[in-house]
Design a protein around this motif. Structure first.
Motif, PDB file in Angstrom:
ATOM      1  N   ALA A 207      30.903  37.390  32.894  1.00 15.29           N
ATOM      2  CA  ALA A 207      31.684  37.335  34.132  1.00 15.29           C
ATOM      3  C   ALA A 207      33.025  36.647  33.909  1.00 15.29           C
ATOM      4  N   ALA A 208      33.029  35.599  33.078  1.00 14.13           N
ATOM      5  CA  ALA A 208      34.282  34.889  32.804  1.00 14.13           C
ATOM      6  C   ALA A 208      35.270  35.783  32.072  1.00 14.13           C
TER       7      ALA A 208
ATOM      8  N   ARG B  21      44.406  38.602  33.906  1.00 15.22           N
ATOM      9  CA  ARG B  21      45.371  38.614  32.795  1.00 15.22           C
ATOM     10  C   ARG B  21      46.323  37.423  32.872  1.00 15.22           C
ATOM     11  N   PRO B  22      45.787  36.194  32.811  1.00 16.89           N
ATOM     12  CA  PRO B  22      46.642  35.002  32.911  1.00 16.89           C
ATOM     13  C   PRO B  22      47.498  34.824  31.667  1.00 16.89           C
ATOM     14  N   GLU B  23      48.600  34.094  31.832  1.00 20.34           N
ATOM     15  CA  GLU B  23      49.477  33.817  30.696  1.00 20.34           C
ATOM     16  C   GLU B  23      48.820  32.850  29.714  1.00 20.34           C
TER      17      GLU B  23
ATOM     18  N   ALA C 165      43.419  27.873  29.306  1.00 17.38           N
ATOM     19  CA  ALA C 165      43.503  27.005  30.482  1.00 17.38           C
ATOM     20  C   ALA C 165      42.852  27.663  31.685  1.00 17.38           C
ATOM     21  N   PHE C 166      43.004  28.974  31.798  1.00 16.18           N
ATOM     22  CA  PHE C 166      42.376  29.700  32.902  1.00 16.18           C
ATOM     23  C   PHE C 166      40.857  29.578  32.833  1.00 16.18           C
ATOM     24  N   LEU C 167      40.296  29.772  31.646  1.00 17.65           N
ATOM     25  CA  LEU C 167      38.842  29.672  31.490  1.00 17.65           C
ATOM     26  C   LEU C 167      38.357  28.256  31.778  1.00 17.65           C
ATOM     27  N   ALA C 168      39.151  27.260  31.385  1.00 17.70           N
ATOM     28  CA  ALA C 168      38.766  25.878  31.672  1.00 17.70           C
ATOM     29  C   ALA C 168      38.682  25.641  33.172  1.00 17.70           C
ATOM     30  N   HIS C 169      39.678  26.125  33.915  1.00 16.01           N
ATOM     31  CA  HIS C 169      39.648  25.995  35.375  1.00 16.01           C
ATOM     32  C   HIS C 169      38.509  26.818  35.969  1.00 16.01           C
ATOM     33  N   TYR C 170      38.256  27.980  35.382  1.00 14.69           N
ATOM     34  CA  TYR C 170      37.208  28.854  35.899  1.00 14.69           C
ATOM     35  C   TYR C 170      35.846  28.166  35.833  1.00 14.69           C
ATOM     36  N   PHE C 171      35.514  27.616  34.665  1.00 19.60           N
ATOM     37  CA  PHE C 171      34.216  26.951  34.522  1.00 19.60           C
ATOM     38  C   PHE C 171      34.165  25.651  35.329  1.00 19.60           C
TER      39      PHE C 171
ATOM     40  N   LEU D  82      43.317  33.996  42.693  1.00 17.27           N
ATOM     41  CA  LEU D  82      43.283  34.528  41.340  1.00 17.27           C
ATOM     42  C   LEU D  82      43.953  35.892  41.232  1.00 17.27           C
ATOM     43  N   ALA D  83      43.884  36.703  42.258  1.00 14.89           N
ATOM     44  CA  ALA D  83      44.453  38.055  42.203  1.00 14.89           C
ATOM     45  C   ALA D  83      45.228  38.334  43.482  1.00 14.89           C
ATOM     46  N   HIS D  84      46.323  39.075  43.353  1.00 16.87           N
ATOM     47  CA  HIS D  84      47.108  39.470  44.516  1.00 16.87           C
ATOM     48  C   HIS D  84      46.314  40.461  45.359  1.00 16.87           C
ATOM     49  N   HIS D  85      46.565  40.451  46.655  1.00 16.72           N
ATOM     50  CA  HIS D  85      45.772  41.303  47.540  1.00 16.72           C
ATOM     51  C   HIS D  85      45.988  42.788  47.272  1.00 16.72           C
ATOM     52  N   SER D  86      47.082  43.139  46.586  1.00 11.79           N
ATOM     53  CA  SER D  86      47.309  44.541  46.245  1.00 11.79           C
ATOM     54  C   SER D  86      46.362  45.017  45.146  1.00 11.79           C
ATOM     55  N   GLN D  87      45.805  44.088  44.367  1.00 17.95           N
ATOM     56  CA  GLN D  87      44.782  44.429  43.380  1.00 17.95           C
ATOM     57  C   GLN D  87      43.443  44.462  44.109  1.00 17.95           C
ATOM     58  N   ARG D  88      43.180  45.575  44.762  1.00 14.59           N
ATOM     59  CA  ARG D  88      42.100  45.639  45.748  1.00 14.59           C
ATOM     60  C   ARG D  88      40.740  45.227  45.201  1.00 14.59           C
TER      61      ARG D  88
END
Length: 303
Positions: free
Chosen positions: A62-63, A71-73, A77-83, A119-125
């Motif tokens: 899932a991560a 697709r973070p830059e 760091a994204f995975l660290a925040h995710y967990f 995490l995702a813009h609302h246009s990314q449905r």
């Protein structure tokens, strides 16, 4: 002549034979190799089953899917925040790991829900809807004294946090919150929750675009716009929004507003310039409130 070998006595020959190392048959080496391979395979299967039973395999999957969606830059760091923000998603965490004070627990859940919603813009449905589902689960987790489910009080608090963190003026978003909030004691289903979150994020973007539009109209020295020009632009925007179906999704009206092309704006400005009424200034706050009201009028109220 070469010397002939001297035969050893029979007793000494027997002693030499005893000292020779025994050679294992070739079949024993093959059996030993097969045993080692089977043991390694069994160990690997056992370790894989162990990770599967603990949910680690699915959690890592899932991560990684979340990384592909967002697709973070900085993926590490994204995975660290995710967990870090997974801690209160499960209802089982309402027991011994619960921090002191129900208010603190509630604020932590709100923070985690907000993190997932952004995490995702609302246009990314698809990605946005998945994140909304996760945020709903965060807030619906039960504790020792709380039944599972989301109440209207928590839902309304999250709506306010989304709008406040989005930087929109309170007087601009207040009419929307009054339309989509629920009573404190009401149970909020996922469909209502998703529609409310989407409406807030779309309004925030709508207001940001209206603010950028006003910046083109205003006098840089006075920070106000000509009222005739501002009202002409608002009328044109209302016409663009009015072409849609009242039952359409909030994103439809955002798209309609974005189709407000240079030609239609130029015609609106020409009409305003030919007006004979005396010029009265229009402040940014008034322009944003009126622009937001056009969008909010299209949003279906809860209940």
């Amino acid at each position: 002549m070469a010397a002939l070998p001297v035969p050893l006595p029979s007793g000494k020959m027997a002693a030499v034979e005893k000292r020779r190392p025994a050679v294992a048959p070739a079949a024993n080496f093959a059996d030993s190799g097969r045993t080692s391979v089977s043991q390694a395979a069994a160990a690997a299967e056992s370790e894989e089953e162990f990770l599967r039973q603990l949910g680690v395999t699915e959690m890592l999957r899932a991560a990684l899917l979340k990384v592909l969606e967002t697709r973070p830059e900085e993926p590490i760091a994204f995975l660290a925040h995710y967990f870090e923000n997974m801690g209160l998603r499960s209802p089982a965490n309402g027991g011994a790991g619960e921090p002191p004070g129900q208010l603190l627990l509630q604020q932590q859940r709100l923070g985690r829900a907000l993190w997932h919603l952004r995490l995702a813009h609302h246009s990314q449905r698809t990605a946005f809807n998945n994140n909304v589902n996760v945020a709903y689960e965060c807030l619906s987790a039960s504790g020792r004294k709380k039944k599972p489910g989301l109440d209207g009080r928590t839902y309304s608090e999250l709506l306010k946090r989304v709008c406040r963190d989005g930087g929109a003026p309170e007087e601009v978003v207040a009419p929307l919150l009054r339309k989509i909030q629920c009573r404190d004691h009401e149970a909020v289903p996922l469909g209502i929750f998703r529609a409310g979150m989407l409406s807030c994020f779309v309004l925030l973007e709508f207001v940001a675009r209206a603010s950028a539009l006003f910046q083109l109209l205003e006098d840089p020295g006075l920070a106000v716009a000509d009222r005739r020009v501002g009202q002409a632009v608002l009328d044109t925007l209302e016409g663009a929004l009015g072409t849609g179906d009242l039952a359409a999704a909030p994103t439809h009206y955002l798209e309609a507003g974005s189709r407000l092309g240079p030609d239609s704006l130029a015609r609106a400005l020409d009409r305003a310039a030919t007006g004979r009424r005396p010029s009265v200034p229009m402040a940014r706050e008034e322009f944003l409130e009126k622009a937001a009201a056009l969008f909010i009028a299209k949003v279906k109220p809860v209940g």
